[in-house]
Design an enzyme around this catalytic site. Structure first.
Site, PDB file in Angstrom:
ATOM      1  CB  CYS A  62    -101.220  29.366  34.057  1.00 25.03           C
ATOM      2  SG  CYS A  62    -102.036  28.499  32.686  1.00 25.03           S
ATOM      3  CG  HIS A  99     -98.006  26.707  32.414  1.00 25.67           C
ATOM      4  ND1 HIS A  99     -98.809  27.261  33.381  1.00 25.67           N
ATOM      5  CD2 HIS A  99     -96.776  27.272  32.577  1.00 25.67           C
ATOM      6  CE1 HIS A  99     -98.098  28.108  34.109  1.00 25.67           C
ATOM      7  NE2 HIS A  99     -96.871  28.134  33.636  1.00 25.67           N
ATOM      8  CG  ASP A 111     -94.981  30.293  35.478  1.00 32.95           C
ATOM      9  OD1 ASP A 111     -96.094  30.694  35.845  1.00 32.95           O
ATOM     10  OD2 ASP A 111     -94.792  29.237  34.852  1.00 32.95           O
TER      11      ASP A 111
END
Length: 248
Positions: A62, A99, A111
């Site tokens: 991420c 995250h 995202d």
């Protein structure tokens, strides 16, 4: 660092809308943790992240994927901030910074670094169901100004929409790369979206999940794993790295 090269990497154009840019990124740049097991610790800065995605034609997790994508979006004129999220667990939620996601234009969640998740942007101001290729997403109010993002009725993560600096995520990125209890050190994985499905290598398994279809999986030999990394994910490896901290 050139936005033209980045756009070519994902097969997009500078004037593509945000939903097209995110879909192209998810299809071209895999969610993968190979660097963790190769002990290749990429710094969390724009130059290193863009070089990994564009020049080395690799993916990441991420912090790397959303970090690089944030750079691209800013180069294209979008207002983008980093934000922290805590992933939903059976016992509640994980740690702050577990995250990293992005907010574009002040109230749009983007995202490209969570693996399986929404393909398109989500409106953080809407409390209505938001249909997406991956399913139905809903944003719910949570305590202390945070927001729960639910996927088909189940909360995926709790988002803190306050703007963060990329450097704020360095400690958690280090933990995920090194800790024996981090999910990223225990198994080698690589996953990306295709126009009709999601394809994933998890350990020796090759998994395909068609849109609206039935998941299938098969076990790959070491040679087949290398060929799949090369042909399906565009990653050339001399050998598949062994897990940093194998599951017992």
């Amino acid at each position: 660092m050139d936005a033209t090269d980045y756009l070519a990497r994902i097969g997009a154009a500078a004037d593509d809308p945000l939903e097209v840019l995110t879909a192209r990124h998810l299809e071209a740049v895999p969610f993968e943790n190979l660097s963790v097991h190769e002990r290749d610790h990429v710094p969390l800065d724009d130059e290193a992240l863009v070089a990994k995605v564009v020049d080395r034609r690799r993916g990441g997790f991420c912090y790397e994927l959303n970090g690089a994508f944030a750079w691209l979006l800013r180069e294209l004129g979008h207002d983008v901030t980093y934000c922290s999220a805590r992933v939903a667990t059976p016992d509640g939620f994980s740690f702050p910074g577990d995250h990293m996601a992005l907010i574009a234009g002040g109230r749009t969640l983007v995202d490209v670094g969570f693996g399986r998740f929404a393909v398109g942007p989500l409106d953080l101001d809407s409390r209505d169901d938001q249909p997406d290729r991956a399913g139905t997403f809903t944003v719910r109010d949570a305590p202390d100004g945070e927001l729960d993002v639910a996927w088909d009725g189940r909360v995926t993560y709790r988002l803190d929409p306050r703007a963060r600096a990329l450097a704020d995520f360095v400690p958690m990125a280090w933990w995920h790369r090194t800790s024996s209890t981090s999910p990223f050190t225990r198994e080698v994985t690589c996953s990306r979206l295709t126009p009709t499905s999601r394809v994933t290598i998890s350990g020796p398994l090759f998994i395909e999940t068609p849109d609206g279809g039935v998941r299938t999986e098969r076990t790959l030999s070491p040679d087949d794993q290398l060929a799949t990394y090369r042909d399906v994910f565009g990653i050339a490896l001399d050998a598949v790295p062994a897990p940093l901290h194998p599951r017992e």
